[in-house]
Design a protein around this motif. Structure first.
Motif, PDB file in Angstrom:
ATOM      1  N   SER A 175      31.401  -5.327 -95.769  1.00  0.00           N
ATOM      2  CA  SER A 175      31.965  -6.359 -94.886  1.00  0.00           C
ATOM      3  C   SER A 175      31.247  -7.692 -95.025  1.00  0.00           C
ATOM      4  CB  SER A 175      31.909  -5.896 -93.419  1.00  0.00           C
ATOM      5  OG  SER A 175      30.601  -6.014 -92.897  1.00  0.00           O
ATOM      6  N   ARG A 176      30.006  -7.671 -95.536  1.00  0.00           N
ATOM      7  CA  ARG A 176      29.194  -8.898 -95.516  1.00  0.00           C
ATOM      8  C   ARG A 176      29.316  -9.729 -96.779  1.00  0.00           C
ATOM      9  NH1 ARG A 176      23.837  -6.277 -95.046  1.00  0.00           N
ATOM     10  NH2 ARG A 176      25.096  -4.508 -95.751  1.00  0.00           N
ATOM     11  N   THR A 203      25.399  -9.440-100.875  1.00  0.00           N
ATOM     12  CA  THR A 203      24.482  -8.562-100.137  1.00  0.00           C
ATOM     13  C   THR A 203      24.299  -7.211-100.836  1.00  0.00           C
ATOM     14  OG1 THR A 203      26.228  -7.606 -98.759  1.00  0.00           O
ATOM     15  CG2 THR A 203      25.179  -9.624 -97.941  1.00  0.00           C
TER      16      THR A 203
END
Ligand code: NAP
Length: 227
Positions: free
Chosen positions: A32-33, A37
């Motif tokens: 989701s990030r 990441t």
């Protein structure tokens, strides 16, 4: 060359990515990030791995694993997954996911909920009932007497054949228990949830080392499971 796309790269997603790379597959990870990441995990996995958006993982995958909290199913890219084999590892935990009326009522399994959103895709329920450390520990080559089996459920026979092929490459046999509506048999709280793959099956399965569980054992357990 075959590619596994991953929507979600947490405990289960990263474990499946490791198994896939070990099996010679390419992997595209997402979360989701954002892809930036996932650099450490991609570096650990080596040249067969890259990170992208969920859209990119969906488009790249010959199989696409959705391995996120059930509450996030609404974010899964619908159009990019049209026509794809989607492997759903999700489990409904109201404390994490909030209350979802159809699931509380037992009208739908969580994989049917995902299938309803992904109406152009072919959802197969798999990997949801094995703890991630056991999933990492149990793979064996085809024909090995200690090879374990995982349950699959889905509404499309060809998608289940493709899921079976993936499982075999990753080191597992498959037990086909029928349509997605039968997936309750290995959802949380059932005897087939987590426990079979522990050395000493029991409610503390997460604290146990892994122990193999054969297709014959799993078939018998799922058939004997009552609502
Ligand atoms: N842990 C287990 O042993 C196990 C076993 C079987 C099944 N399951 C089930 O499998 C699913 C994943 O479990 P897990 O333990 O791997 O979870 P986890 O370690 O918490 O990882 C969840 C992953 O989902 C990503 N994610 C969350 N929301 C997202 C969204 N809207 N779009 C894209 N990615 C999103 C997270 O990304 P960010 O970190 O960037 O938010 C993270 O990579 C859950 O439904 C769980 O119940 C878990």
């Amino acid at each position: 060359m075959a590619t596994l796309g991953l929507i979600g790269s947490g405990k289960i997603g990263s474990t499946l990515a490791r198994l896939a790379v070990d099996a010679g597959l390419d992997v595209v990870l997402s979360n989701s990030r954002g892809p930036e990441t996932l650099g450490e995990l991609v570096a650990e996995l080596g040249p067969r791995a890259r990170a992208g958006t969920a859209q990119e993982a969906a488009r790249a995958g010959d199989w696409v694993v959705v391995t996120i909290p059930v509450k996030a199913y609404g974010d899964v890219p619908r159009e990019a997954l049209a026509g794809k084999v989607v492997l759903d590892t999700g489990n409904y935990y109201p404390a994490r996911d909030g209350q979802i009326a159809e699931l509380d009522a037992g009208e739908l399994t969580s994989s049917e909920l995902l299938q309803r959103r992904l109406d152009g895709a072919h959802v197969v329920k798999v990997f949801n009932n094995i703890f991630f450390t056991h999933l990492a520990a149990l793979p064996k080559p085809a024909g090995d007497p200690a090879r374990s089996a995982l349950a699959i459920a889905g509404d499309d026979a060809d998608a289940k054949a493709q899921a079976t092929d993936l499982l075999s490459r990753l080191g597992y046999d498959a037990v086909d228990i029928g349509p997605l509506a039968e997936g309750w048999r290995y959802e949380p709280g059932q005897p087939a949830y987590g426990q079979p793959y522990a050395e000493k099956p029991g409610p503390d399965f997460m604290a146990q080392p892994a122990g193999p569980y054969s297709a014959a054992e799993l078939t018998a357990l799922l058939a004997a499971t009552e609502r």
